[in-house]
Write an enzyme that holds these catalytic residues in place. Structure first.
Site, PDB file in Angstrom:
ATOM      1  N   ASP A 138       0.859  -1.191   0.000  1.00  0.00           N
ATOM      2  CA  ASP A 138       0.000   0.000   0.000  1.00  0.00           C
ATOM      3  C   ASP A 138       0.888   1.233   0.000  1.00  0.00           C
ATOM      4  OD1 ASP A 138      -3.205   0.428   1.044  1.00  0.00           O
ATOM      5  OD2 ASP A 138      -1.868   2.168   1.181  1.00  0.00           O
TER       6      ASP A 138
ATOM      7  N   ASP B   6       3.226   2.260  -4.444  1.00  0.00           N
ATOM      8  CA  ASP B   6       2.234   3.036  -5.188  1.00  0.00           C
ATOM      9  C   ASP B   6       1.961   2.251  -6.467  1.00  0.00           C
ATOM     10  OD1 ASP B   6       0.911   4.711  -6.941  1.00  0.00           O
ATOM     11  OD2 ASP B   6       2.039   6.500  -6.370  1.00  0.00           O
ATOM     12  N   VAL B   7       0.742   1.722  -6.593  1.00  0.00           N
ATOM     13  CA  VAL B   7       0.475   0.797  -7.702  1.00  0.00           C
ATOM     14  C   VAL B   7       0.559   1.470  -9.077  1.00  0.00           C
ATOM     15  CG1 VAL B   7      -0.943  -0.814  -6.357  1.00  0.00           C
ATOM     16  CG2 VAL B   7      -2.044   1.123  -7.550  1.00  0.00           C
TER      17      VAL B   7
ATOM     18  N   ASN C 130      -6.598  -4.509  -5.334  1.00  0.00           N
ATOM     19  CA  ASN C 130      -7.751  -3.833  -4.738  1.00  0.00           C
ATOM     20  C   ASN C 130      -7.549  -2.339  -4.556  1.00  0.00           C
ATOM     21  OD1 ASN C 130     -10.099  -3.726  -2.687  1.00  0.00           O
ATOM     22  ND2 ASN C 130      -8.327  -3.101  -1.466  1.00  0.00           N
TER      23      ASN C 130
ATOM     24  N   TYR D  10     -14.861   7.487 -12.329  1.00  0.00           N
ATOM     25  CA  TYR D  10     -14.754   6.277 -11.494  1.00  0.00           C
ATOM     26  C   TYR D  10     -15.369   5.079 -12.219  1.00  0.00           C
ATOM     27  CZ  TYR D  10     -15.256   3.275  -7.326  1.00  0.00           C
ATOM     28  OH  TYR D  10     -15.194   2.234  -6.430  1.00  0.00           O
TER      29      TYR D  10
ATOM     30  N   LYS E 182     -13.823   1.449 -13.395  1.00  0.00           N
ATOM     31  CA  LYS E 182     -14.319   0.175 -12.859  1.00  0.00           C
ATOM     32  C   LYS E 182     -14.912  -0.718 -13.957  1.00  0.00           C
ATOM     33  CE  LYS E 182     -12.913   0.778  -8.642  1.00  0.00           C
ATOM     34  NZ  LYS E 182     -11.850  -0.078  -8.089  1.00  0.00           N
TER      35      LYS E 182
ATOM     36  N   THR F 214     -16.516   1.591   4.700  1.00  0.00           N
ATOM     37  CA  THR F 214     -15.059   1.736   4.750  1.00  0.00           C
ATOM     38  C   THR F 214     -14.725   3.227   4.836  1.00  0.00           C
ATOM     39  OG1 THR F 214     -14.776   2.064   2.378  1.00  0.00           O
ATOM     40  CG2 THR F 214     -14.825  -0.225   3.134  1.00  0.00           C
TER      41      THR F 214
HETATM   42  P1  NAD Z   1     -10.315   2.735   1.199  1.00  0.00           P
HETATM   43  O1  NAD Z   1     -10.097   4.140   0.756  1.00  0.00           O
HETATM   44  O2  NAD Z   1     -10.820   2.481   2.562  1.00  0.00           O
HETATM   45  O3  NAD Z   1      -9.014   1.890   0.904  1.00  0.00           O
HETATM   46  C1  NAD Z   1      -8.295   2.052  -0.301  1.00  0.00           C
HETATM   47  C2  NAD Z   1      -6.884   1.594  -0.094  1.00  0.00           C
HETATM   48  O4  NAD Z   1      -6.139   1.817  -1.301  1.00  0.00           O
HETATM   49  C3  NAD Z   1      -6.171   2.360   1.018  1.00  0.00           C
HETATM   50  O5  NAD Z   1      -5.461   1.405   1.777  1.00  0.00           O
HETATM   51  C4  NAD Z   1      -5.238   3.289   0.256  1.00  0.00           C
HETATM   52  O6  NAD Z   1      -4.093   3.657   0.997  1.00  0.00           O
HETATM   53  C5  NAD Z   1      -4.905   2.433  -0.957  1.00  0.00           C
HETATM   54  N1  NAD Z   1      -4.380   3.181  -2.084  1.00  0.00           N
HETATM   55  C6  NAD Z   1      -4.855   4.331  -2.615  1.00  0.00           C
HETATM   56  N2  NAD Z   1      -4.063   4.740  -3.626  1.00  0.00           N
HETATM   57  C7  NAD Z   1      -3.066   3.817  -3.738  1.00  0.00           C
HETATM   58  C8  NAD Z   1      -1.953   3.675  -4.590  1.00  0.00           C
HETATM   59  N3  NAD Z   1      -1.666   4.584  -5.532  1.00  0.00           N
HETATM   60  N4  NAD Z   1      -1.146   2.599  -4.440  1.00  0.00           N
HETATM   61  C9  NAD Z   1      -1.404   1.675  -3.464  1.00  0.00           C
HETATM   62  N5  NAD Z   1      -2.430   1.772  -2.615  1.00  0.00           N
HETATM   63  C10 NAD Z   1      -3.266   2.823  -2.754  1.00  0.00           C
HETATM   64  O7  NAD Z   1     -11.323   2.082   0.150  1.00  0.00           O
HETATM   65  P2  NAD Z   1     -12.236   0.767   0.175  1.00  0.00           P
HETATM   66  O8  NAD Z   1     -13.641   1.223   0.296  1.00  0.00           O
HETATM   67  O9  NAD Z   1     -11.679  -0.278   1.053  1.00  0.00           O
HETATM   68  O10 NAD Z   1     -12.047   0.361  -1.351  1.00  0.00           O
HETATM   69  C11 NAD Z   1     -11.187  -0.660  -1.786  1.00  0.00           C
HETATM   70  C12 NAD Z   1     -11.507  -0.929  -3.232  1.00  0.00           C
HETATM   71  O11 NAD Z   1     -12.893  -1.273  -3.354  1.00  0.00           O
HETATM   72  C13 NAD Z   1     -11.291   0.268  -4.168  1.00  0.00           C
HETATM   73  O12 NAD Z   1     -10.784  -0.183  -5.400  1.00  0.00           O
HETATM   74  C14 NAD Z   1     -12.706   0.814  -4.349  1.00  0.00           C
HETATM   75  O13 NAD Z   1     -12.851   1.518  -5.559  1.00  0.00           O
HETATM   76  C15 NAD Z   1     -13.511  -0.460  -4.328  1.00  0.00           C
HETATM   77  N6  NAD Z   1     -14.924  -0.312  -3.961  1.00  0.00           N
HETATM   78  C16 NAD Z   1     -15.310   0.171  -2.751  1.00  0.00           C
HETATM   79  C17 NAD Z   1     -16.656   0.273  -2.443  1.00  0.00           C
HETATM   80  C18 NAD Z   1     -17.163   0.775  -1.123  1.00  0.00           C
HETATM   81  O14 NAD Z   1     -18.381   0.950  -0.974  1.00  0.00           O
HETATM   82  N7  NAD Z   1     -16.336   1.010  -0.127  1.00  0.00           N
HETATM   83  C19 NAD Z   1     -17.614  -0.122  -3.389  1.00  0.00           C
HETATM   84  C20 NAD Z   1     -17.180  -0.623  -4.615  1.00  0.00           C
HETATM   85  C21 NAD Z   1     -15.829  -0.724  -4.896  1.00  0.00           C
END
Ligand code: NAD
Length: 255
Positions: A40, A66-67, A93, A159, A163, A194
């Site tokens: 992360d 950083d991905v 993720n 977004y 996706k 989250t």
């Molecule tokens: P979050 O913001 O709580 O966690 C995201 C994580 O990604 C964090 O740990 C952050 O530090 C990391 N991150 C951000 N940019 C980064 C980078 N450049 N390199 C490496 N790490 C990086 O979000 P979440 O809700 O846990 O979401 C996780 C995934 O699920 C995301 O892809 C999000 O789009 C997807 N998602 C979330 C929801 C929701 O309702 N929470 C719904 C659909 C999809």
């Protein structure tokens, strides 16, 4: 075939592992017996996820990554191999959200950033994971898409584009490697409680009620409910599941 999710002896690589869905899934893999690399951009968050895994009796490697940077992705995977010797499963993720805005009001730089992380980041991860997984004899990749990967949402054009792209890349890559014992699938979470969702709703009762109103089930999902589906997709129980975009969303996108 075991009916339990037993990942004993397996090595898992999880991006976006310091928060929400990624942290819950990293922990779930560890509790199921896998050694886990948490990769992360947040160094502090990595250490906290590592602490939680160790507290649960798991083995963990924390790597700042950083991905959207090819060098970071490659280095994190190299360290995984140096530390654990192989790679068996990957959960790609990491992702960022988009502030609500109609398409004509999205800043170019914001569009480029979300594509760099949500889409290019996924490409870089798969590109460097696949040779390692094939070397280990196959395995599984799960990529995080969204409800916004299967339908449009007003105010979310950038977004949703990323996706939808996650699903296109997943399906195509799945076909590339289906004959090689490497299964690639996507997960499409609904509204999950989250830190990302807290930012999106502003954490206010009104904001939270507005998103819950989209959920036929009448509540937000829990990160652990997404983790359970990811572990299933990575397990032998899903041996015949390839290129699938699994929607786990409380019914949000059904109607
Ligand atoms: P979050 O913001 O709580 O966690 C995201 C994580 O990604 C964090 O740990 C952050 O530090 C990391 N991150 C951000 N940019 C980064 C980078 N450049 N390199 C490496 N790490 C990086 O979000 P979440 O809700 O846990 O979401 C996780 C995934 O699920 C995301 O892809 C999000 O789009 C997807 N998602 C979330 C929801 C929701 O309702 N929470 C719904 C659909 C999809």
């Amino acid at each position: 075939m075991s009916l339990a999710h037993d990942f004993t002896g397996k090595i898992a690589f999880v991006t976006g592992a310091t928060s929400g869905i990624g942290r819950a899934t990293a922990l779930a893999f560890a509790k199921a017996g896998a050694a886990v690399t948490v990769a992360d951009v947040s160094e502090e968050g990595n250490l906290e996820t590592a602490r939680l895994i160790e507290e649960a009796g798991g083995r963990v490697l924390a790597v700042r990554c950083d991905v959207s940077e090819a060098g970071d992705v490659k280095a994190a995977l190299d360290r995984t191999i140096r530390t654990f010797g192989r790679l068996d499963v990957a959960f790609n993720n990491a992702g960022i959200e988009q502030p609500m805005a109609p398409v004509a009001e999205i800043e170019d730089k914001d569009f480029d950033r979300i594509v760099a992380i949500n889409l290019r980041g996924l490409f870089l991860c798969m590109k460097h994971q696949v040779p390692l997984l094939l070397k280990a004899g196959g395995g599984a990749i799960v990529n995080t898409s969204s409800g916004a990967g299967v339908r449009g949402f007003a105010g979310q054009a950038a977004y949703a584009a990323t996706k939808h792209g996650v699903i296109g890349m997943t399906r195509s890559a799945a076909l590339d490697y289906a004959k090689h014992g490497l299964r690639i699938n996507a997960i499409c979470p609904g509204i999950v409680d989250t830190p990302m969702m807290q930012r999106f709703t502003g954490g206010t009762p009104d904001g939270i009620a507005r998103v819950i109103a989209q959920e036929p089930v009448g509540r937000m999902g829990r990160p652990e409910e997404i983790a359970a589906a990811v572990l299933y997709l990575c397990s032998d129980l899903a041996a015949f599941t390839i290129g699938h975009a699994m929607v786990v969303d409380g019914g949000q996108t059904v109607g």
